[in-house]
Design a protein around this motif. Structure first.
Motif, short mmCIF file in Angstrom:
data_model
loop_
_atom_site.label_atom_id
_atom_site.label_comp_id
_atom_site.label_asym_id
_atom_site.label_seq_id
_atom_site.Cartn_x
_atom_site.Cartn_y
_atom_site.Cartn_z
N UNK A 69 27.54 24.39 58.65
CA UNK A 69 27.61 23.18 57.82
C UNK A 69 27.93 23.47 56.37
N UNK A 70 27.34 24.50 55.79
CA UNK A 70 27.51 24.79 54.36
C UNK A 70 28.36 26.03 54.11
N UNK A 71 28.04 27.11 54.83
CA UNK A 71 28.71 28.39 54.56
C UNK A 71 30.08 28.49 55.21
N UNK A 72 30.31 27.68 56.26
CA UNK A 72 31.61 27.60 56.94
C UNK A 72 32.06 28.92 57.57
N UNK A 73 31.09 29.76 57.99
CA UNK A 73 31.47 31.02 58.63
C UNK A 73 31.44 30.93 60.16
N UNK A 74 30.94 29.83 60.70
CA UNK A 74 31.00 29.53 62.13
C UNK A 74 31.98 28.40 62.33
N UNK A 99 32.47 25.77 67.80
CA UNK A 99 31.31 26.44 68.40
C UNK A 99 30.15 25.51 68.65
N UNK A 100 30.17 24.33 68.06
CA UNK A 100 29.10 23.35 68.30
C UNK A 100 29.03 22.96 69.77
N UNK A 101 30.17 23.08 70.48
CA UNK A 101 30.21 22.69 71.89
C UNK A 101 30.15 23.88 72.83
N UNK A 102 30.02 25.07 72.29
CA UNK A 102 30.04 26.26 73.13
C UNK A 102 28.77 26.41 73.96
N UNK A 106 27.18 18.72 62.04
CA UNK A 106 27.95 19.57 61.12
C UNK A 106 29.42 19.61 61.52
N UNK A 107 29.68 19.72 62.82
CA UNK A 107 31.06 19.80 63.31
C UNK A 107 31.83 18.51 63.02
N UNK A 108 31.11 17.40 62.93
CA UNK A 108 31.74 16.10 62.66
C UNK A 108 31.74 15.74 61.17
N UNK A 109 31.38 16.73 60.34
CA UNK A 109 31.44 16.52 58.90
C UNK A 109 30.28 15.75 58.32
N UNK A 110 29.24 15.52 59.10
CA UNK A 110 28.07 14.81 58.59
C UNK A 110 27.16 15.79 57.84
N UNK A 111 26.48 15.33 56.80
CA UNK A 111 25.62 16.23 56.04
C UNK A 111 24.41 16.68 56.85
N UNK A 112 24.08 17.95 56.72
CA UNK A 112 22.86 18.50 57.32
C UNK A 112 21.91 18.80 56.17
N UNK A 113 20.88 18.01 56.04
CA UNK A 113 19.95 18.12 54.92
C UNK A 113 18.57 18.51 55.42
#
Length: 438
Positions: A248-253, A257-260, A413-420
């Motif tokens: 969600x923030x670091x963008x290294x995954x 992969x959210x559906x893996x 996160x995969x859909x661009x929604x904020x993860x807080x």
């Protein structure tokens, strides 16, 4: 989410939900446990890259057992996606195998059903004694203070696997040892259709394994000392957020992969689409997908700071497979002989070498096959910096409910929604509210 039938044992009700893998893959024997004292039914878990690979490993060993004892073993390799459901159905119907494999994280949950034979000192003596096994592996064989519900068969721990060439090409001189280093390296490795780190957002048990370790690093256990769920502590929330933030923030995954599900991240790694992956005993899977041993390296899972160890420096759960016996077997003597055979020094060397796991039988580790670099990292981790998942009756529900919460957050996160912090806590609150009351 699919729900399974509840099972009652005295005052304990165990309502198990669907899970994916535990610690790392048929039709059931509906007619009963076995056909004669010279026949056993065995449900093996899928340890290799596919079910046929497991049959190829196990068939000659089962034939060897038959030649030694005259007892024929009817083998079924059960996929992880079906295994817990099959086991729970067998505990309620009384119609299942004589001997079976279980993910070690399920030990206390299955112990609570009362369906498995307890491994007291008398039963341990029939297979050579309790002291033959690693204490860390026995720590994930049932609730504390009770006789184990199963015996360790294959032991594993998590490690950080990395693509040597991809790291070198990105100017990453060594595998990351801390999470800050992993994020920094991951950003260098991400881009042009490639990702720094792989994950399996739909693999509920893998989600649990990762956030449990991060929870330990943040001082959270997910359960209180008396076994009550504690999913919303500051440490638990921080652990889940840190894991999901890698996407969600670091963008290294990669968002895909959210559906893996199980092993999909390993496929990306083997094909050079992902530079790093957190996994347990992965060598045989990489090889089956065409990746040579010299292409990848292995290092301990990162910690927040310093070096791996106990307490907040834990960097793996105690992973592995246990072997249990159904209490209602018609062939207890044969079942005990089979467990003794499978946990013998000789068979442990053969089977663990085939699967790339660590023998939980101490004497079996004295073999050059277990001295290669990968297994040295896994073995050291298991001995010095791993911790068992909570051995509580509702552990399997924890895997499903919190694993699903993490899955939902990855999907957001995969859909661009904020993860807080607030959204993480809301998911964990919902998971805790669904836990069975003790």
């Amino acid at each position: 989410m699919r729900r399974y039938r509840a099972v009652a044992s005295g005052a304990v009700a165990v309502a198990l939900l669907a899970t994916a893998t535990a610690c790392g893959g048929g039709s059931s024997n509906e007619g009963g446990s076995n056909e004669s004292p010279k026949t056993l039914t065995y449900w093996a878990s899928n340890q290799g890259p596919n079910i046929e690979a497991d049959k190829k490993v196990l068939a000659p060993e089962l034939k060897k057992f038959e030649q030694q004892t005259g007892i024929k073993v009817k083998l079924e390799v059960v996929p992880w996606s079906d295994l817990l459901n099959r086991i729970m159905t067998a505990t309620t119907s009384g119609q299942g195998p004589d001997v079976l494999n279980i993910g070690n994280t399920w030990s206390a949950s299955l112990q609570a059903t009362g369906a498995l034979l307890p491994w007291n000192e008398e039963n341990f003596s029939r297979i050579g004694g309790r002291d033959r096994f690693l204490e860390a592996a026995l720590g994930s064989a049932g609730a504390q203070g009770q006789d184990p519900a199963a015996v360790p068969l294959y032991s594993m721990s998590y490690a950080l696997y990395y693509n040597k060439k991809m790291l070198a090409d990105a100017g990453v001189a060594k595998p990351p040892a801390t999470w800050d280093e992993l994020v920094a390296a991951g950003k260098k490795l991400t881009g042009n259709g490639k990702a720094g780190l792989g994950a399996e957002g739909s693999n509920l048990s893998n989600n649990i394994h990762q956030v449990f370790v991060l929870g330990k690093q943040h001082g959270a256990d997910f359960f209180t000392a008396d076994g009550k769920p504690d999913f919303t502590s500051d440490g638990a929330v921080a652990a889940v957020k840190q894991y999901v933030d890698l996407m969600a923030k670091d963008k290294v995954i990669a968002t895909g992969n959210a559906e893996y599900a199980q092993n999909q991240s390993l496929g990306d790694f083997a094909k050079g689409r992902t530079a790093m992956v957190l996994w347990q005993a992965a060598a045989s899977t990489f090889k089956s997908q065409g990746m040579s041993d010299d292409e990848w390296g292995v290092a301990p899972v990162p910690v927040q700071s310093g070096t791996p160890g106990q307490g907040k420096a834990v960097n793996s759960m105690v992973s592995g497979i246990n072997m249990g016996v159904f209490k209602n077997t018609d062939n207890l003597d044969g079942a005990m002989e089979f467990v003794k055979f499978m946990t013998s020094d000789a068979e442990q060397k053969i089977l663990c070498a085939a699967y790339g796991s660590i023998p939980p039988v101490k004497a079996a580790q004295n073999d050059p096959a277990f001295d290669r670099p990968e297994l040295k990292v896994l073995r050291d981790t298991l001995a010095t910096s791993a911790a068992p998942l909570p051995q509580v009756p509702n552990e399997a529900q924890f895997e499903t409910l919190v694993g699903t919460a993490v899955k939902n957050l990855f999907a957001a996160a995969a859909n661009g929604k904020p993860v807080t912090t607030e959204s993480v806590k809301a998911e964990l609150t919902e998971a805790q509210q669904q836990m069975p009351q003790q």
